[in-house]
Write a protein that holds these residues in place. Structure first.
Motif, PDB file in Angstrom:
ATOM      1  N   VAL A  27       0.701  -1.185  -0.027  1.00  0.00           N
ATOM      2  CA  VAL A  27       0.005   0.113   0.060  1.00  0.00           C
ATOM      3  C   VAL A  27       0.728   1.494  -0.014  1.00  0.00           C
ATOM      4  N   SER A  28       1.936   1.091   0.786  1.00  0.00           N
ATOM      5  CA  SER A  28       2.779   2.380   0.924  1.00  0.00           C
ATOM      6  C   SER A  28       3.496   2.620  -0.355  1.00  0.00           C
ATOM      7  N   GLY A  29       3.837   1.644  -1.124  1.00  0.00           N
ATOM      8  CA  GLY A  29       4.581   1.635  -2.393  1.00  0.00           C
ATOM      9  C   GLY A  29       3.918   2.119  -3.563  1.00  0.00           C
ATOM     10  N   CYS A  30       2.548   2.259  -3.180  1.00  0.00           N
ATOM     11  CA  CYS A  30       1.557   2.516  -4.395  1.00  0.00           C
ATOM     12  C   CYS A  30       1.676   4.110  -4.990  1.00  0.00           C
ATOM     13  N   ALA A  31       2.526   4.626  -4.312  1.00  0.00           N
ATOM     14  CA  ALA A  31       2.637   6.171  -4.837  1.00  0.00           C
ATOM     15  C   ALA A  31       3.695   6.241  -5.871  1.00  0.00           C
ATOM     16  N   ASN A  32       4.350   5.186  -6.294  1.00  0.00           N
ATOM     17  CA  ASN A  32       5.137   5.270  -7.365  1.00  0.00           C
ATOM     18  C   ASN A  32       4.040   4.824  -8.689  1.00  0.00           C
ATOM     19  N   ASP A  33       4.532   5.119 -10.029  1.00  0.00           N
ATOM     20  CA  ASP A  33       3.691   4.841 -11.294  1.00  0.00           C
ATOM     21  C   ASP A  33       3.870   3.507 -11.750  1.00  0.00           C
ATOM     22  N   GLU A  34       4.648   2.653 -10.907  1.00  0.00           N
ATOM     23  CA  GLU A  34       4.700   1.215 -11.675  1.00  0.00           C
ATOM     24  C   GLU A  34       3.831   0.236 -11.400  1.00  0.00           C
ATOM     25  N   PRO A  35       3.068  -0.253 -12.437  1.00  0.00           N
ATOM     26  CA  PRO A  35       1.965  -1.228 -12.311  1.00  0.00           C
ATOM     27  C   PRO A  35       2.202  -2.222 -11.535  1.00  0.00           C
ATOM     28  N   ALA A  36       0.874  -2.593 -10.874  1.00  0.00           N
ATOM     29  CA  ALA A  36       1.127  -3.597  -9.860  1.00  0.00           C
ATOM     30  C   ALA A  36       1.572  -4.975 -10.432  1.00  0.00           C
ATOM     31  N   GLY A  37       1.279  -5.392 -11.548  1.00  0.00           N
ATOM     32  CA  GLY A  37       1.734  -6.604 -12.175  1.00  0.00           C
ATOM     33  C   GLY A  37       3.114  -6.384 -12.433  1.00  0.00           C
ATOM     34  N   GLN A  38       3.733  -5.288 -12.874  1.00  0.00           N
ATOM     35  CA  GLN A  38       5.344  -5.205 -13.158  1.00  0.00           C
ATOM     36  C   GLN A  38       6.027  -5.414 -11.891  1.00  0.00           C
ATOM     37  N   ALA A  39       5.394  -4.602 -10.686  1.00  0.00           N
ATOM     38  CA  ALA A  39       6.048  -4.867  -9.496  1.00  0.00           C
ATOM     39  C   ALA A  39       6.091  -6.279  -9.164  1.00  0.00           C
ATOM     40  N   GLN A  40       5.085  -6.932  -9.265  1.00  0.00           N
ATOM     41  CA  GLN A  40       4.821  -8.451  -8.843  1.00  0.00           C
ATOM     42  C   GLN A  40       5.914  -9.226  -9.646  1.00  0.00           C
ATOM     43  N   GLU A  41       6.057  -8.891 -10.864  1.00  0.00           N
ATOM     44  CA  GLU A  41       7.020  -9.467 -11.735  1.00  0.00           C
ATOM     45  C   GLU A  41       8.499  -9.593 -11.460  1.00  0.00           C
ATOM     46  N   LYS A  42       8.596  -8.380 -10.800  1.00  0.00           N
ATOM     47  CA  LYS A  42      10.084  -8.250 -10.488  1.00  0.00           C
ATOM     48  C   LYS A  42      10.358  -9.005  -9.184  1.00  0.00           C
ATOM     49  N   GLU A  43       9.433  -8.831  -8.283  1.00  0.00           N
ATOM     50  CA  GLU A  43       9.490  -9.490  -7.224  1.00  0.00           C
ATOM     51  C   GLU A  43       9.618 -11.218  -7.300  1.00  0.00           C
ATOM     52  N   THR A  44       8.761 -11.627  -8.230  1.00  0.00           N
ATOM     53  CA  THR A  44       8.918 -13.035  -8.421  1.00  0.00           C
ATOM     54  C   THR A  44      10.307 -13.306  -8.932  1.00  0.00           C
ATOM     55  N   GLY A  45      11.014 -12.433  -9.676  1.00  0.00           N
ATOM     56  CA  GLY A  45      12.204 -12.597 -10.527  1.00  0.00           C
ATOM     57  C   GLY A  45      13.323 -12.375  -9.476  1.00  0.00           C
ATOM     58  N   THR A  46      13.126 -11.697  -8.442  1.00  0.00           N
ATOM     59  CA  THR A  46      14.147 -11.842  -7.151  1.00  0.00           C
ATOM     60  C   THR A  46      13.916 -12.951  -6.511  1.00  0.00           C
ATOM     61  N   GLU A  47      12.745 -13.477  -6.189  1.00  0.00           N
ATOM     62  CA  GLU A  47      12.681 -14.764  -5.540  1.00  0.00           C
ATOM     63  C   GLU A  47      13.168 -15.998  -6.224  1.00  0.00           C
ATOM     64  N   LYS A  48      12.972 -15.916  -7.518  1.00  0.00           N
ATOM     65  CA  LYS A  48      13.333 -16.804  -8.325  1.00  0.00           C
ATOM     66  C   LYS A  48      14.652 -17.262  -8.608  1.00  0.00           C
ATOM     67  N   GLY A  49      15.370 -16.068  -8.850  1.00  0.00           N
ATOM     68  CA  GLY A  49      16.955 -16.196  -8.902  1.00  0.00           C
ATOM     69  C   GLY A  49      17.050 -16.911 -10.171  1.00  0.00           C
ATOM     70  N   GLY A  50      18.683 -17.093 -10.171  1.00  0.00           N
ATOM     71  CA  GLY A  50      18.927 -17.908 -11.737  1.00  0.00           C
ATOM     72  C   GLY A  50      18.916 -16.760 -12.813  1.00  0.00           C
ATOM     73  N   PRO A  51      19.835 -17.183 -13.920  1.00  0.00           N
ATOM     74  CA  PRO A  51      19.730 -16.489 -15.181  1.00  0.00           C
ATOM     75  C   PRO A  51      18.533 -16.324 -15.760  1.00  0.00           C
ATOM     76  N   ARG A  52      18.276 -15.170 -16.546  1.00  0.00           N
ATOM     77  CA  ARG A  52      17.309 -14.793 -17.586  1.00  0.00           C
ATOM     78  C   ARG A  52      17.897 -15.641 -18.899  1.00  0.00           C
TER      79      ARG A  52
END
Length: 275
Positions: A27-52
């Motif tokens: 909720v506190s991070g909603c002040a930025n303009d990044e879409p929720a889906g994109q933020a979730q994708e970044k978090e998943t990528g961090t949790e997942k680890g490994g190469p792209r």
């Protein structure tokens, strides 16, 4: 953009208090303009680890997945029956530049475009696409070492060996009269003949069979003709009485390489029952 993204998320169980904290942070991070889906994708990528890993086709993608990669992007849609016919779009090439590894096959006509598009960060990896178990497992091992996922690659190969042996046993039990059938195969599907334990009496292709080859191969009286489903030339040995079986080298969007062997075994078993 016609691309497939395969993500294998990590499962975690969070205590209720941490879940509430995460919700508050969201909720506190909603002040930025990044879409929720994109933020979730970044978090998943961090949790997942490994190469792209960006791959040209689902075939390279299946090798990468078997080697342990979890973040895999496929350029050529699986719906494109003959992958070398695909013309990469600018958006496809942009994805290549953002990769850690880019996998391609030398026979693909767009390989040079892929090389040119790769950024300085991306490591270009030429993959020997062959479903022969020995060659395939060697590539999976090599890719696992590059990705830093050698343990996952070793575990996959162990599962593969178990399944491959079971499929071979099933096909041997389906041999007509208990005798190994004679097979003619397209040059890129000979691995399926070996899976069946068949006697490979001749090969053809990738060009269509010539009249001279037609007589020569038909004279060997094969029970089965294995055609490459991705390079079909129609009836291969018309009038020979051989059962023609389409063998697919490429996996589907799930990038399940084991399914390629299962599907081939199923098609072969069915054909052996009617030959």
């Amino acid at each position: 953009m016609a691309r497939i993204r395969v993500r294998i998320p990590t499962r975690r169980t969070l205590p209720a208090v941490l879940a509430l904290s995460a919700a508050a942070a969201l909720v506190s991070g909603c002040a930025n303009d990044e879409p929720a889906g994109q933020a979730q994708e970044k978090e998943t990528g961090t949790e997942k680890g490994g190469p792209r890993v960006v791959v040209t086709t689902t075939w390279e993608g299946a090798f990468a997945k078997a080697a342990g990669a979890k973040d895999i992007e496929v350029i050529v849609p699986q719906s494109v029956h003959h992958a070398p016919d695909y013309d990469p779009k600018p958006s496809d090439l942009a994805a290549v530049a953002a990769a850690d590894f880019v996998l391609y096959a030398p026979f693909e006509p767009y390989a040079e475009k892929i090389k040119e598009a790769a950024g300085s960060k991306a490591e270009l990896v030429e993959v020997g696409l062959d479903n022969d178990p020995v060659r395939m497992k060697a590539e999976v091992t090599r890719l696992g070492e590059k990705f830093g996922t050698a343990d996952a690659a070793t575990a996959w190969k162990k599962d593969f060996d178990t399944e491959y042996a079971a499929l071979g046993k099933q096909l041997k039990a389906a041999w007509p009269g208990g005798s190994s059938p004679n097979v003619v195969s397209q040059v890129f599907t000979t691995w399926a003949a070996r899976l069946a334990g068949a006697g490979l009496v001749g090969t053809y292709g990738p060009e269509p069979v010539t009249p001279a080859q037609l007589g020569e191969l038909s004279a060997k009286k094969p029970a089965l003709v294995l055609e490459n489903a991705h390079m079909s030339t129609g009836p291969v040995l018309p009038g020979s009485g051989a059962e023609q079986v389409a063998i697919a080298n490429y996996p589907g969007d799930d990038l399940d390489l084991l399914r390629v062997y299962r599907d081939a075994a199923g098609a072969l078993k069915k054909a052996l029952g009617t030959s």
